[in-house]
Design an enzyme around this catalytic site. Structure first.
Site, PDB file in Angstrom:
ATOM      1  N   HIS A  36      30.733  34.242  17.874  1.00 48.18           N
ATOM      2  CA  HIS A  36      30.345  34.724  19.196  1.00 48.18           C
ATOM      3  C   HIS A  36      30.607  36.217  19.319  1.00 48.18           C
ATOM      4  O   HIS A  36      31.697  36.687  18.972  1.00 48.18           O
ATOM      5  CB  HIS A  36      31.134  33.994  20.294  1.00 48.18           C
ATOM      6  CG  HIS A  36      31.113  32.507  20.158  1.00 48.18           C
ATOM      7  ND1 HIS A  36      29.982  31.760  20.396  1.00 48.18           N
ATOM      8  CD2 HIS A  36      32.087  31.631  19.802  1.00 48.18           C
ATOM      9  CE1 HIS A  36      30.263  30.482  20.210  1.00 48.18           C
ATOM     10  NE2 HIS A  36      31.525  30.379  19.844  1.00 48.18           N
ATOM     11  N   LYS A  50      43.199  35.491  30.893  1.00 45.34           N
ATOM     12  CA  LYS A  50      43.422  36.177  32.174  1.00 45.34           C
ATOM     13  C   LYS A  50      42.740  35.426  33.318  1.00 45.34           C
ATOM     14  O   LYS A  50      43.229  35.429  34.458  1.00 45.34           O
ATOM     15  CB  LYS A  50      42.918  37.622  32.117  1.00 45.34           C
ATOM     16  CG  LYS A  50      43.531  38.449  31.010  1.00 45.34           C
ATOM     17  CD  LYS A  50      45.037  38.312  30.947  1.00 45.34           C
ATOM     18  CE  LYS A  50      45.590  38.749  29.607  1.00 45.34           C
ATOM     19  NZ  LYS A  50      45.433  37.785  28.518  1.00 45.34           N
ATOM     20  N   GLY A 269      52.381  33.833  16.059  1.00 49.87           N
ATOM     21  CA  GLY A 269      51.739  35.009  15.493  1.00 49.87           C
ATOM     22  C   GLY A 269      50.337  34.720  15.000  1.00 49.87           C
ATOM     23  O   GLY A 269      49.790  33.632  15.211  1.00 49.87           O
ATOM     24  N   HIS A 443      51.194  57.137  48.754  1.00 52.75           N
ATOM     25  CA  HIS A 443      52.046  56.200  49.489  1.00 52.75           C
ATOM     26  C   HIS A 443      51.197  55.435  50.501  1.00 52.75           C
ATOM     27  O   HIS A 443      50.334  56.019  51.142  1.00 52.75           O
ATOM     28  CB  HIS A 443      53.148  56.975  50.220  1.00 52.75           C
ATOM     29  CG  HIS A 443      53.972  56.114  51.130  1.00 52.75           C
ATOM     30  ND1 HIS A 443      54.978  55.296  50.659  1.00 52.75           N
ATOM     31  CD2 HIS A 443      53.939  55.927  52.478  1.00 52.75           C
ATOM     32  CE1 HIS A 443      55.526  54.656  51.677  1.00 52.75           C
ATOM     33  NE2 HIS A 443      54.916  55.029  52.796  1.00 52.75           N
TER      34      HIS A 443
END
Length: 464
Positions: A36, A50, A269, A443
């Protein structure tokens, strides 16, 4: 035989970027990919993990909605839908890579490439047919896969690698994660959030062992508070599957115990994909399973370059992409090409709380002989963090006391994987503490902690 100026073997984050950069520089380019486009990162690594972790994050927020003055009567998850979304995100981006190659007039060749000789590859398609492809320059970007040991082998059903864990058939009641690097900890965090009883086994004396010790220790306390069991200085010597469960023999400092789990994730690993490439045909040198290159990706054999995971640590997508650009620009004689500086490559782990770092840890700086200044600022002293309901974490900076050089930066907490880039830019520009002190941070933002950490290193911290 098809002939090209550049043939890239592998369509992952290193390979496809190298191919596109070559096309931008006017080369006739082909990219050979056996599976892919986007490689492991996009299809079975960075991106889909994620997406899973984002679902876990939203689930966590929903469960704690009352803290934000909100009422959500029932909070649950649909595992199949969570996985479907993750796979959909990966699929969308993989299609995007195909579009980018086409847009840049890069020829996409599907198949398995083997070096036939200098400048020549044989590409075997899925239907068994083979064709030869010639390239003036060839970039090897074949990546890596999950590492296994003879006594720790995945079966895909009860014992998983990261690939199996991305398409889980269940949320395990009890889960064992072997290895506490980024991959192991991210999956531990995901399944723990969804309700698994998670145990993490690590050979070293602390989790996330490549990180600064303060970060590792803080992460360990946080994970334990969340309900995880952490076994340090321990290894798994045997796994046996019976009656739908896995019995693990765990050796902790010479004391062996056995525990039964519903699933096991092996995260010890990765190993480079070099088998079957025909590297010996052209004398490409190897070292401990990885291709040896100079700082520009050159293998020392005319016309052959290598980038990304196949060349060794750090095994990161952004490192592979940058190496791809460096290699192509070097081979085409572009001006101002610089070898990659691995000390400026950031590392990110997307667990909860997030972890990010660049440069030397405090211990490494001391080992290197530096006289250092260290600054630290906690999330609980930051207004934006309090407003977000994320008071857990800190930012730490390490400076050379003599020159003011930023030697390293280490963070743990909400969104630190986004914040770390500020310090990465600083290190690339060879920034000292003075420039960072004189920089005005907006800020209210989490980034203000970066400023305060620098100030603290020199006894000037304001807000804590």
């Amino acid at each position: 035989m098809s002939e090209y100026d550049l043939v890239v073997v592998g369509g992952g984050p290193g390979g496809y970027v190298a191919a596109i950069r070559g096309a931008q520089l006017g080369l006739k380019v082909a990219c050979v990919e056996r599976e892919h486009l986007g490689g492991i990162c996009l299809n079975w690594g960075c991106i889909p993990t994620k997406a899973l972790l984002r679902s876990a994050e939203v689930f966590h927020l929903a469960k704690n909605a009352k803290e934000f003055g909100l009422e959500i009567p029932t909070v649950n998850y649909d595992l199949a839908a969570v996985v479907k979304r993750s796979r959909g995100v990966a699929g969308q981006l993989s299609g995007g890579i195909a579009h980018l190659l086409k847009k840049n007039k890069v020829t996409h060749i599907e198949g398995q490439a083997t070096i036939k000789g200098p400048g020549v590859l044989t590409v075997k398609a899925k239907d068994g047919k083979s064709t030869d492809v010639k390239g003036k320059d060839i970039v090897i970007a074949t990546g890596a896969r999950a590492r296994e040991l003879p006594h720790l082998k995945a079966d895909g059903k009860h014992i998983w690698t990261y690939k199996h864990a991305l398409e889980p058939d269940t949320v395990p009641g009890k889960l064992l994660v072997i290895g506490s690097g980024a991959i192991g900890i991210e999956f531990a965090s995901f399944f723990n959030e969804l309700g698994s009883d998670v145990t993490v086994v690590e050979m070293m004396d602390r989790i996330l062992p490549v990180e600064d010790a303060d970060v590792s220790n803080f992460a360990a306390k946080s994970f334990k508070k969340q309900g995880m069991t952490l076994k340090m200085e321990a290894g798994v010597t045997d796994l046996k599957v019976a009656n739908g469960q896995v019995t693990a023999t765990i050796d902790a400092k010479g004391k062996k115990t056995q525990e039964t789990y519903d699933r096991v994730i092996i995260a010890i690993g990765i190993q480079a994909n070099t088998e079957g490439l025909g590297l010996d045909e052209v004398g490409i040198k190897m070292d401990r399973g990885h291709i040896v290159t100079d700082g520009y990706g050159y293998t020392g054999q005319k016309g052959f370059w290598a980038i990304g995971d196949v060349t060794g640590a750090p095994w990161l997508a952004h490192k592979a992409s940058h190496e791809g650009i460096i290699a192509v620009e070097k081979m085409t004689g572009q001006p101002d090409v610089h070898p990659i500086d691995k000390s400026n490559i950031p590392g990110c782990t997307y667990c909860r709380p997030q972890v990010a770092s660049v440069g030397m840890t405090e211990a490494k700086a001391k080992e290197a002989g530096y006289d250092i200044n260290v600054g630290k600022f906690p999330f609980q002293g930051n207004g934006k963090a309090i407003a977000l309901g994320e008071p857990e974490g800190f930012v730490k900076t390490v400076f050379d006391k003599k020159t003011g050089e930023l030697l390293g930066a280490h963070m743990i907490g909400a969104e630190v994987t986004e914040m770390i880039q500020g310090y990465v830019v600083g290190r690339t520009l060879e920034t000292t503490e003075q420039e960072l002190m004189h920089t005005v941070f907006p800020h209210p933002t989490l980034s203000e902690m970066m400023h305060e950490s620098v100030l603290d290193a020199y006894g000037k911290m304001i807000h804590f």
